[in-house]
Design an enzyme around this catalytic site. Structure first.
Site, short mmCIF file in Angstrom:
data_model
loop_
_atom_site.label_atom_id
_atom_site.label_comp_id
_atom_site.label_asym_id
_atom_site.label_seq_id
_atom_site.Cartn_x
_atom_site.Cartn_y
_atom_site.Cartn_z
CG ASP A 148 -33.48 -56.56 -15.25
OD1 ASP A 148 -32.29 -56.63 -14.92
OD2 ASP A 148 -34.25 -57.54 -15.27
CG HIS A 205 -30.52 -59.82 -14.61
ND1 HIS A 205 -31.83 -59.38 -14.69
CD2 HIS A 205 -30.60 -61.14 -14.26
CE1 HIS A 205 -32.65 -60.37 -14.39
NE2 HIS A 205 -31.93 -61.46 -14.13
CB SER A 262 -34.47 -63.52 -14.85
OG SER A 262 -34.36 -63.17 -13.50
#
Length: 223
Positions: free
Chosen positions: A11, A51, A189
Protein backbone atom coordinates in the site's frame (compact mmCIF):
# COMPACT_ATOMS: atom_id res chain seq x y z
CA UNK A 1 5.43 -19.56 21.54
CA UNK A 2 3.67 -20.20 18.24
CA UNK A 3 4.94 -18.38 15.19
CA UNK A 4 3.08 -15.13 14.61
CA UNK A 5 1.18 -14.74 11.37
CA UNK A 6 2.85 -12.28 9.01
CA UNK A 7 0.58 -10.07 6.92
CA UNK A 8 2.18 -8.12 4.07
CA UNK A 9 0.33 -4.85 3.45
CA UNK A 10 1.17 -3.59 -0.03
CA UNK A 11 0.00 0.00 0.00
CA UNK A 12 1.26 3.49 0.88
CA UNK A 13 3.27 2.49 3.94
CA UNK A 14 2.22 3.04 7.54
CA UNK A 15 2.47 5.76 10.17
CA UNK A 16 3.66 3.97 13.32
CA UNK A 17 2.62 6.82 15.64
CA UNK A 18 -1.04 6.74 14.64
CA UNK A 19 -3.22 5.85 17.66
CA UNK A 20 -4.84 2.96 15.78
CA UNK A 21 -1.49 1.35 14.96
CA UNK A 22 0.36 -1.06 17.24
CA UNK A 23 3.92 -0.22 16.22
CA UNK A 24 5.28 -3.20 18.17
CA UNK A 25 3.77 -5.49 15.52
CA UNK A 26 5.30 -3.65 12.55
CA UNK A 27 8.28 -5.28 10.86
CA UNK A 28 10.88 -3.34 8.86
CA UNK A 29 9.54 -3.15 5.34
CA UNK A 30 10.27 -1.98 1.82
CA UNK A 31 9.50 0.78 -0.65
CA UNK A 32 9.26 -0.15 -4.33
CA UNK A 33 9.77 2.20 -7.26
CA UNK A 34 7.63 2.23 -10.39
CA UNK A 35 10.29 0.13 -12.16
CA UNK A 36 9.85 -2.62 -9.57
CA UNK A 37 13.21 -1.98 -7.91
CA UNK A 38 13.61 -1.65 -4.14
CA UNK A 39 14.31 1.97 -3.23
CA UNK A 40 14.14 1.60 0.55
CA UNK A 41 14.41 -1.31 2.97
CA UNK A 42 15.25 -2.10 6.56
CA UNK A 43 12.94 0.53 8.03
CA UNK A 44 9.21 1.14 8.26
CA UNK A 45 8.16 2.87 5.02
CA UNK A 46 6.33 5.95 6.24
CA UNK A 47 2.86 6.71 4.94
CA UNK A 48 2.34 10.17 3.45
CA UNK A 49 -1.17 9.49 2.16
CA UNK A 50 -3.04 7.87 5.07
CA UNK A 51 -4.45 4.98 3.07
CA UNK A 52 -1.93 2.35 4.12
CA UNK A 53 -2.23 3.39 7.76
CA UNK A 54 -6.03 3.02 7.69
CA UNK A 55 -5.75 -0.36 5.95
CA UNK A 56 -3.20 -1.57 8.50
CA UNK A 57 -5.38 -0.35 11.37
CA UNK A 58 -8.34 -2.34 10.04
CA UNK A 59 -6.21 -5.48 9.84
CA UNK A 60 -4.74 -4.99 13.31
CA UNK A 61 -8.19 -4.45 14.79
CA UNK A 62 -9.21 -7.92 13.63
CA UNK A 63 -5.86 -9.66 14.19
CA UNK A 64 -3.96 -7.77 16.90
CA UNK A 65 -1.40 -10.56 17.36
CA UNK A 66 -0.32 -10.65 13.71
CA UNK A 67 2.89 -9.06 12.53
CA UNK A 68 2.65 -6.56 9.68
CA UNK A 69 5.14 -6.23 6.82
CA UNK A 70 4.51 -2.83 5.16
CA UNK A 71 5.53 -2.56 1.51
CA UNK A 72 5.04 0.87 -0.06
CA UNK A 73 4.13 1.07 -3.74
CA UNK A 74 2.11 4.31 -3.48
CA UNK A 75 4.30 7.33 -2.86
CA UNK A 76 2.84 10.74 -3.72
CA UNK A 77 -0.64 9.58 -4.78
CA UNK A 78 -2.75 6.42 -4.74
CA UNK A 79 -1.32 5.39 -8.08
CA UNK A 80 1.38 2.85 -8.76
CA UNK A 81 2.74 0.66 -11.51
CA UNK A 82 1.96 -2.94 -12.32
CA UNK A 83 5.68 -3.67 -12.14
CA UNK A 84 5.88 -2.29 -8.60
CA UNK A 85 2.91 -4.37 -7.48
CA UNK A 86 4.28 -7.57 -9.01
CA UNK A 87 7.65 -6.93 -7.39
CA UNK A 88 6.01 -6.27 -4.03
CA UNK A 89 4.13 -9.57 -4.17
CA UNK A 90 7.40 -11.34 -4.84
CA UNK A 91 9.13 -9.61 -1.93
CA UNK A 92 6.24 -10.43 0.40
CA UNK A 93 6.56 -14.09 -0.55
CA UNK A 94 10.33 -14.03 -0.05
CA UNK A 95 9.85 -12.55 3.41
CA UNK A 96 7.56 -15.42 4.38
CA UNK A 97 4.24 -13.60 4.44
CA UNK A 98 1.33 -15.90 5.28
CA UNK A 99 -1.22 -13.36 3.99
CA UNK A 100 -0.76 -10.64 1.36
CA UNK A 101 -3.25 -7.77 1.52
CA UNK A 102 -3.86 -5.90 -1.75
CA UNK A 103 -6.28 -3.06 -1.06
CA UNK A 104 -5.74 -1.95 -4.64
CA UNK A 105 -6.12 -3.19 -8.18
CA UNK A 106 -6.66 -2.38 -11.83
CA UNK A 107 -9.19 -3.23 -14.53
CA UNK A 108 -6.50 -3.19 -17.23
CA UNK A 109 -6.51 -6.76 -18.53
CA UNK A 110 -3.10 -6.27 -20.17
CA UNK A 111 -1.50 -6.71 -16.75
CA UNK A 112 -2.98 -10.18 -16.18
CA UNK A 113 0.09 -12.22 -17.26
CA UNK A 114 2.44 -10.17 -15.05
CA UNK A 115 0.18 -10.52 -12.03
CA UNK A 116 -0.47 -14.20 -12.68
CA UNK A 117 3.28 -14.87 -12.64
CA UNK A 118 3.64 -12.93 -9.38
CA UNK A 119 0.80 -14.88 -7.73
CA UNK A 120 2.29 -18.17 -8.93
CA UNK A 121 5.52 -17.17 -7.22
CA UNK A 122 3.76 -16.87 -3.86
CA UNK A 123 2.27 -20.35 -3.37
CA UNK A 124 2.65 -20.33 0.40
CA UNK A 125 0.72 -17.09 0.92
CA UNK A 126 -2.99 -16.37 0.84
CA UNK A 127 -3.43 -13.31 -1.39
CA UNK A 128 -6.55 -11.17 -0.90
CA UNK A 129 -7.64 -8.44 -3.31
CA UNK A 130 -10.76 -6.76 -4.69
CA UNK A 131 -12.65 -9.05 -7.05
CA UNK A 132 -14.22 -6.26 -9.10
CA UNK A 133 -14.51 -2.52 -9.50
CA UNK A 134 -17.92 -1.14 -10.54
CA UNK A 135 -18.87 -4.52 -11.95
CA UNK A 136 -15.66 -4.95 -13.97
CA UNK A 137 -13.27 -7.78 -12.98
CA UNK A 138 -10.35 -6.33 -11.08
CA UNK A 139 -6.75 -7.52 -11.21
CA UNK A 140 -5.19 -9.30 -9.51
CA UNK A 141 -8.31 -10.03 -7.43
CA UNK A 142 -10.12 -11.94 -10.17
CA UNK A 143 -7.18 -14.21 -11.00
CA UNK A 144 -6.94 -17.88 -10.03
CA UNK A 145 -5.00 -18.27 -6.82
CA UNK A 146 -6.28 -15.01 -5.35
CA UNK A 147 -9.08 -14.85 -2.80
CA UNK A 148 -11.38 -12.21 -4.23
CA UNK A 149 -13.15 -9.84 -1.85
CA UNK A 150 -16.45 -8.06 -2.37
CA UNK A 151 -18.17 -5.17 -0.64
CA UNK A 152 -21.52 -4.97 1.14
CA UNK A 153 -22.32 -1.83 3.15
CA UNK A 154 -24.95 -3.66 5.22
CA UNK A 155 -22.59 -6.25 6.70
CA UNK A 156 -21.48 -5.34 10.24
CA UNK A 157 -17.76 -4.68 10.55
CA UNK A 158 -17.55 -7.50 13.11
CA UNK A 159 -18.14 -10.28 10.60
CA UNK A 160 -18.09 -11.29 6.93
CA UNK A 161 -20.03 -13.48 4.54
CA UNK A 162 -19.06 -16.01 1.90
CA UNK A 163 -20.76 -15.63 -1.49
CA UNK A 164 -19.89 -17.41 -4.72
CA UNK A 165 -16.36 -18.13 -3.61
CA UNK A 166 -15.67 -14.60 -2.41
CA UNK A 167 -15.32 -13.04 1.02
CA UNK A 168 -17.79 -10.18 1.42
CA UNK A 169 -17.10 -7.56 4.07
CA UNK A 170 -17.97 -4.02 5.12
CA UNK A 171 -16.27 -1.14 3.33
CA UNK A 172 -15.91 1.00 6.42
CA UNK A 173 -12.50 1.26 8.12
CA UNK A 174 -11.86 1.36 11.83
CA UNK A 175 -13.93 4.34 13.02
CA UNK A 176 -12.38 7.58 14.22
CA UNK A 177 -14.21 8.97 17.28
CA UNK A 178 -16.23 12.04 16.39
CA UNK A 179 -15.85 11.60 12.64
CA UNK A 180 -18.91 10.37 10.67
CA UNK A 181 -18.21 7.17 8.71
CA UNK A 182 -18.75 8.86 5.35
CA UNK A 183 -16.22 11.57 6.21
CA UNK A 184 -13.55 8.95 6.77
CA UNK A 185 -11.84 6.85 4.09
CA UNK A 186 -14.08 3.98 2.97
CA UNK A 187 -14.67 1.56 0.12
CA UNK A 188 -13.51 -1.76 -1.29
CA UNK A 189 -9.99 -1.16 0.06
CA UNK A 190 -11.33 -1.61 3.56
CA UNK A 191 -13.47 -4.62 2.73
CA UNK A 192 -10.22 -6.26 1.58
CA UNK A 193 -8.38 -5.12 4.72
CA UNK A 194 -11.07 -6.45 7.01
CA UNK A 195 -11.12 -9.74 5.11
CA UNK A 196 -7.35 -9.97 5.58
CA UNK A 197 -7.79 -9.28 9.28
CA UNK A 198 -10.34 -12.07 9.65
CA UNK A 199 -8.05 -14.37 7.67
CA UNK A 200 -5.05 -13.49 9.81
CA UNK A 201 -6.96 -14.25 13.00
CA UNK A 202 -7.89 -17.69 11.64
CA UNK A 203 -4.45 -18.29 10.15
CA UNK A 204 -2.89 -18.71 13.58
CA UNK A 205 -4.59 -22.12 13.57
CA UNK A 206 -4.96 -22.84 9.84
CA UNK A 207 -1.55 -21.86 8.53
CA UNK A 208 -1.55 -23.31 5.03
CA UNK A 209 -3.44 -21.44 2.28
CA UNK A 210 -5.60 -24.51 1.57
CA UNK A 211 -6.55 -25.04 5.22
CA UNK A 212 -7.21 -21.34 5.68
CA UNK A 213 -9.46 -21.19 2.62
CA UNK A 214 -11.43 -24.14 3.99
CA UNK A 215 -11.82 -22.40 7.35
CA UNK A 216 -12.87 -19.13 5.73
CA UNK A 217 -15.54 -20.87 3.69
CA UNK A 218 -17.49 -21.43 6.91
CA UNK A 219 -17.62 -17.86 8.28
CA UNK A 220 -19.28 -16.88 11.53
CA UNK A 221 -22.93 -15.97 11.49
CA UNK A 222 -23.78 -12.30 11.02
CA UNK A 223 -23.97 -10.54 14.36
Amino acid sequence: MAERILVAVIDSGVHPDHPHINAARLRPGFAIGTDGMVIEQGAIPLDRLGHGTAVTAAIQEKAPEANILPIRVFHDALRGSAMALASAIGIAAQQGAHIINLSLGTTNAAHAPLFADAIAGAPDALVLAAAQADGVPCLPGSLPGVLGVGLDWDIPRETFQWRDGQMIASGYPRPIPGVPQRRNLYGISFAVAQASGFAAALAQVHKTPAALRAALSSPPATA
